[in-house]
Design a protein around this motif. Structure first.
Motif, mmCIF file in Angstrom:
data_model
loop_
_atom_site.group_PDB
_atom_site.id
_atom_site.type_symbol
_atom_site.label_atom_id
_atom_site.label_comp_id
_atom_site.label_asym_id
_atom_site.label_seq_id
_atom_site.Cartn_x
_atom_site.Cartn_y
_atom_site.Cartn_z
ATOM 1 N N ASP A 257 65.549 -10.878 -21.360
ATOM 2 C CA ASP A 257 65.864 -11.651 -20.154
ATOM 3 C C ASP A 257 64.638 -11.873 -19.275
ATOM 4 O OD1 ASP A 257 68.386 -11.680 -21.058
ATOM 5 O OD2 ASP A 257 69.271 -10.488 -19.454
ATOM 6 N N ILE A 258 63.604 -12.426 -19.838
ATOM 7 C CA ILE A 258 62.407 -12.714 -19.049
ATOM 8 C C ILE A 258 62.085 -14.198 -19.163
ATOM 9 C CG2 ILE A 258 61.398 -10.424 -19.291
ATOM 10 C CD1 ILE A 258 59.623 -11.544 -21.488
ATOM 11 N N ARG A 259 61.299 -14.663 -18.227
ATOM 12 C CA ARG A 259 60.802 -16.031 -18.262
ATOM 13 C C ARG A 259 59.290 -16.000 -18.374
ATOM 14 N NH1 ARG A 259 64.134 -20.001 -14.147
ATOM 15 N NH2 ARG A 259 65.929 -20.314 -15.495
ATOM 16 N N ILE A 260 58.750 -17.001 -19.035
ATOM 17 C CA ILE A 260 57.319 -17.046 -19.318
ATOM 18 C C ILE A 260 56.630 -17.967 -18.318
ATOM 19 C CG2 ILE A 260 55.573 -17.513 -21.057
ATOM 20 C CD1 ILE A 260 57.484 -15.205 -21.691
ATOM 21 N N LEU A 261 55.567 -17.446 -17.707
ATOM 22 C CA LEU A 261 54.775 -18.188 -16.723
ATOM 23 C C LEU A 261 53.388 -18.425 -17.281
ATOM 24 C CD1 LEU A 261 54.004 -19.250 -13.865
ATOM 25 C CD2 LEU A 261 53.586 -16.866 -13.218
ATOM 26 N N ALA A 262 52.922 -19.658 -17.192
ATOM 27 C CA ALA A 262 51.573 -20.005 -17.649
ATOM 28 C C ALA A 262 50.843 -20.752 -16.542
ATOM 29 C CB ALA A 262 51.637 -20.864 -18.912
ATOM 30 N N PHE A 263 49.520 -20.621 -16.545
ATOM 31 C CA PHE A 263 48.676 -21.273 -15.547
ATOM 32 C C PHE A 263 47.827 -22.362 -16.211
ATOM 33 C CE2 PHE A 263 49.575 -17.120 -13.838
ATOM 34 C CZ PHE A 263 49.811 -17.366 -12.495
ATOM 35 N N VAL B 128 53.611 -13.102 -17.412
ATOM 36 C CA VAL B 128 52.481 -14.028 -17.412
ATOM 37 C C VAL B 128 51.935 -14.137 -18.830
ATOM 38 C CG1 VAL B 128 50.184 -14.498 -16.507
ATOM 39 C CG2 VAL B 128 51.934 -13.475 -15.023
ATOM 40 N N ALA B 129 52.005 -15.344 -19.393
ATOM 41 C CA ALA B 129 51.482 -15.558 -20.746
ATOM 42 C C ALA B 129 49.965 -15.653 -20.733
ATOM 43 C CB ALA B 129 52.089 -16.827 -21.338
ATOM 44 N N GLY B 130 49.410 -16.295 -19.715
ATOM 45 C CA GLY B 130 47.972 -16.477 -19.625
ATOM 46 C C GLY B 130 47.652 -17.824 -19.018
ATOM 47 N N VAL B 131 46.439 -18.312 -19.294
ATOM 48 C CA VAL B 131 45.976 -19.551 -18.696
ATOM 49 C C VAL B 131 45.573 -20.533 -19.790
ATOM 50 C CG1 VAL B 131 43.599 -18.715 -18.501
ATOM 51 C CG2 VAL B 131 44.385 -20.567 -17.017
ATOM 52 N N TYR B 132 45.856 -21.794 -19.541
ATOM 53 C CA TYR B 132 45.427 -22.885 -20.423
ATOM 54 C C TYR B 132 44.290 -23.618 -19.723
ATOM 55 C CZ TYR B 132 49.768 -22.195 -23.073
ATOM 56 O OH TYR B 132 50.785 -21.669 -23.832
ATOM 57 N N ASP B 133 43.184 -23.788 -20.424
ATOM 58 C CA ASP B 133 42.015 -24.425 -19.823
ATOM 59 C C ASP B 133 41.211 -25.088 -20.927
ATOM 60 O OD1 ASP B 133 39.417 -24.874 -18.428
ATOM 61 O OD2 ASP B 133 40.388 -23.687 -16.846
ATOM 62 N N ASP B 134 40.679 -26.279 -20.659
ATOM 63 C CA ASP B 134 39.897 -27.001 -21.652
ATOM 64 C C ASP B 134 38.486 -26.451 -21.808
ATOM 65 O OD1 ASP B 134 41.920 -28.737 -22.378
ATOM 66 O OD2 ASP B 134 41.412 -30.212 -20.833
ATOM 67 N N ARG B 135 38.050 -25.603 -20.893
ATOM 68 C CA ARG B 135 36.713 -25.039 -20.991
ATOM 69 C C ARG B 135 36.681 -23.890 -21.998
ATOM 70 N NH1 ARG B 135 35.909 -23.665 -14.794
ATOM 71 N NH2 ARG B 135 38.128 -23.183 -15.092
ATOM 72 N N ALA B 136 35.508 -23.639 -22.548
ATOM 73 C CA ALA B 136 35.345 -22.529 -23.494
ATOM 74 C C ALA B 136 35.480 -21.207 -22.762
ATOM 75 C CB ALA B 136 33.981 -22.621 -24.178
ATOM 76 N N VAL B 137 35.948 -20.175 -23.464
ATOM 77 C CA VAL B 137 36.221 -18.895 -22.824
ATOM 78 C C VAL B 137 34.960 -18.285 -22.226
ATOM 79 C CG1 VAL B 137 35.901 -17.589 -24.967
ATOM 80 C CG2 VAL B 137 37.348 -16.664 -23.135
ATOM 81 N N LYS B 138 33.791 -18.539 -22.834
ATOM 82 C CA LYS B 138 32.556 -17.957 -22.303
ATOM 83 C C LYS B 138 32.177 -18.550 -20.949
ATOM 84 C CE LYS B 138 29.612 -21.132 -24.986
ATOM 85 N NZ LYS B 138 28.550 -21.203 -26.016
ATOM 86 N N ARG B 139 32.756 -19.697 -20.616
ATOM 87 C CA ARG B 139 32.483 -20.316 -19.310
ATOM 88 C C ARG B 139 33.453 -19.846 -18.245
ATOM 89 N NH1 ARG B 139 32.635 -26.547 -19.719
ATOM 90 N NH2 ARG B 139 32.106 -26.245 -17.514
ATOM 91 N N LEU B 140 34.445 -19.053 -18.631
ATOM 92 C CA LEU B 140 35.483 -18.614 -17.693
ATOM 93 C C LEU B 140 35.256 -17.159 -17.319
ATOM 94 C CD1 LEU B 140 38.572 -20.154 -19.531
ATOM 95 C CD2 LEU B 140 37.160 -21.205 -17.756
ATOM 96 N N ASN B 141 35.477 -16.859 -16.060
ATOM 97 C CA ASN B 141 35.375 -15.482 -15.574
ATOM 98 C C ASN B 141 36.788 -14.902 -15.462
ATOM 99 O OD1 ASN B 141 34.474 -13.075 -14.485
ATOM 100 N ND2 ASN B 141 34.298 -13.900 -12.399
ATOM 101 N N LEU B 142 37.347 -14.513 -16.609
ATOM 102 C CA LEU B 142 38.738 -14.056 -16.654
ATOM 103 C C LEU B 142 38.821 -12.555 -16.422
ATOM 104 C CD1 LEU B 142 39.980 -16.106 -19.732
ATOM 105 C CD2 LEU B 142 40.330 -16.607 -17.317
ATOM 106 N N GLN B 143 39.773 -12.147 -15.578
ATOM 107 C CA GLN B 143 39.982 -10.728 -15.287
ATOM 108 C C GLN B 143 41.420 -10.324 -15.597
ATOM 109 O OE1 GLN B 143 38.731 -10.138 -11.219
ATOM 110 N NE2 GLN B 143 36.687 -10.959 -11.602
ATOM 111 N N SER B 144 42.379 -10.861 -14.840
ATOM 112 C CA SER B 144 43.778 -10.528 -15.055
ATOM 113 C C SER B 144 44.444 -11.433 -16.076
ATOM 114 C CB SER B 144 44.559 -10.618 -13.731
ATOM 115 O OG SER B 144 43.995 -9.778 -12.754
ATOM 116 N N LEU B 145 43.774 -12.518 -16.440
ATOM 117 C CA LEU B 145 44.368 -13.513 -17.320
ATOM 118 C C LEU B 145 43.658 -13.561 -18.672
ATOM 119 C CD1 LEU B 145 44.800 -16.463 -14.803
ATOM 120 C CD2 LEU B 145 46.650 -15.262 -15.948
ATOM 121 N N SER B 146 44.377 -13.993 -19.694
ATOM 122 C CA SER B 146 43.786 -14.251 -20.998
ATOM 123 C C SER B 146 43.912 -15.743 -21.288
ATOM 124 C CB SER B 146 44.498 -13.442 -22.086
ATOM 125 O OG SER B 146 45.880 -13.783 -22.130
ATOM 126 N N LEU B 147 42.948 -16.283 -22.008
ATOM 127 C CA LEU B 147 42.967 -17.697 -22.358
ATOM 128 C C LEU B 147 43.915 -17.901 -23.533
ATOM 129 C CD1 LEU B 147 41.772 -20.530 -21.867
ATOM 130 C CD2 LEU B 147 40.003 -19.960 -23.551
#
Length: 464
Positions: free
Chosen positions: A140-146, A170-189
């Protein structure tokens, strides 16, 4: 992980709460009347229907049901208590106006007034416990994405990751940039934007928070159009910096949503509650300390030449100049374009004045300023006009502290930032605490500050 069942339990929670609250108000009243041996007459029916009407109006006004899974339980409890207190106040006023208060047992009404919010809070605590228990089991959960990796997404992700009772994962974040360009802490690409659209269409995502900067409006429009072919709920989240500046909130003008970036928290009901707090508490305090006020005034007159009270021009609400009263603690009464702050061993300070300043007793006459409406009990401390003109040119956003009335005590003062500010850094720290108070104001926060001032006094080594 099971997601299908959450659709009904999550969406129907508001209906369950509304129906249960109605039942609590009606059944608990009749139960309390039965316990004291009073029959349920037409007057009980009148009280029930009136209470339900007032409660629905209060719940709508304070948005009681609109955020039950977004606020912590203690915040929702505070909202509920405010609504119920407003209902009881309205019922009492109605009863006196109609001269029907004597028709009800005080004992039964007291039991009813206490039991109803207890039942409501108990149900809300149970619902949260059930949602959290299911979330830990992956049921019974819902999935949230950024969409868009930035501070806003990280902050919201941390919020929901520590609040399993929200029923969101929280599923994570969707982004067109490469992961090495992102400063991710609490989120996964998770993937790129095309992947988000695909997952949303396949029902793998329930909520989408678009946290792209406002300047990417064309990209946002494209994403929103593509997500229209899915059933996910889509939200646009403004840049975090907008909300970090002051007490920002949504308004509506001519049907268009706007965000207040610089504004006062004391408008509407909040302003009325703040004024009631000031009038009631300052009146009680003045009654209690009136002998002390007379004794200090006499001591000031007897120990040094000059008046007992010192009046100084300060900036008040919206930068308007007001006169603030204090017991005179110096041999001078500087109130012009140049005011020198007191320093350690300052010869202008009288022996009695040094004691008054160290214990903050010189501030007591300002409770009269509170009754006049010039000040509040809690708020940013007012500075001399000359000091305001000096620091407004040095500290960005300094004048925003004047969006509220100045206070006798404040968040900065109980945290040690009082007295001499012999450097810009010290004043910046004081302003930082003042802005924290403005952004996070609540009646509970005011009472905490008042209690800390009463029992601990001001903390700080810079008061001379």
């Amino acid at each position: 992980m099971v997601r299908g069942a959450v659709q009904s339990s999550y969406d129907n929670a508001e209906i369950v709460l509304r129906v249960a609250d109605i039942a609590f108000i009606a059944l608990v009243l009749h139960g309390s009347l039965w316990l004291v041996g009073q029959s349920t007459t037409d007057m009980a029916f009148f009280l029930t229907t009136t209470a339900l009407l007032y409660f629905q109006l209060g719940a709508r006004f304070w948005n009681l049901y609109g955020s039950w899974q977004l606020l912590p339980l203690h915040e929702e409890a505070r909202q509920l208590v405010i609504v119920w207190f407003a209902v009881l106040s309205a019922l009492l006023a109605t009863g006196f106006a109609l001269h029907v208060t004597s028709d009800y047992s005080r004992l039964s009404l007291g039991l009813w007034a206490l039991a109803v919010p207890a039942c409501m809070l108990g149900l809300r605590a149970y619902l949260r416990h059930r949602v959290e228990r299911n979330a830990r089991r992956g049921v019974d959960i819902r999935i949230l994405a950024f969409v868009g990796a930035n501070r806003t997404a990280e902050r919201i992700a941390r919020h929901f990751q520590s609040r399993l009772w929200s029923g969101l994962r929280v599923a994570g974040v969707y982004d067109d940039r490469a992961v090495k360009r992102l400063n991710l802490q609490s989120l996964s690409l998770v993937g790129n934007i095309d992947g988000l659209v695909r997952d949303a269409r396949e029902g793998k995502v329930d909520f989408v928070f678009i946290t792209l900067p406002i300047c990417a409006e064309h990209r946002i429009d494209q994403i929103v159009r593509e997500l229209a072919d899915a059933t996910a709920s889509v939200f646009l989240v403004p840049d975090a910096y907008i909300f970090e500046r002051n007490h920002a909130n949504w308004r509506e003008v001519a049907g268009h949503p706007i965000i207040s970036v610089y504004d006062s928290p004391f408008f509407g009901v909040n302003g009325l509650l703040k004024r009631i707090e000031d009038v009631v508490l300052s009146s009680l305090i003045l009654l209690l300390i009136s002998p002390l006020l007379l004794a200090i005034a006499a001591a000031v007159r007897l120990t040094s030449p000059g008046p007992a009270l010192f009046k100084q021009r300060r900036y008040g609400l919206n930068g308007q100049v007001v006169e603030v009263w204090k017991f005179r603690s110096m041999t001078v009464a500087e109130n012009g374009d140049s005011v020198v702050q007191a320093t350690r061993g300052d010869r202008r300070v009288t022996p009695l004045g040094a004691f008054l300043r160290r214990t903050s007793l010189d501030e007591l006459p300002q409770f009269f300023n509170v009754l006049q409406g010039r000040m509040s009990i809690v708020g940013p401390r007012p500075h001399a006009v000359a000091h305001n003109e000096q620091y407004r040119a040095l500290i960005h956003g300094y004048m925003l502290r004047h969006k509220v009335k100045p206070g006798i005590t404040g968040w900065a003062q109980i945290n040690g930032w009082r007295g001499e500010t012999d450097s810009v850094d010290k004043m910046e720290r004081r302003v930082e605490y003042d802005m924290h108070y403005i952004r996070n104001w609540s009646l509970v926060m005011d009472l905490r500050i008042i209690a800390a001032t009463a029992f601990k006094g001001f903390r700080g080594q810079n008061a001379y």
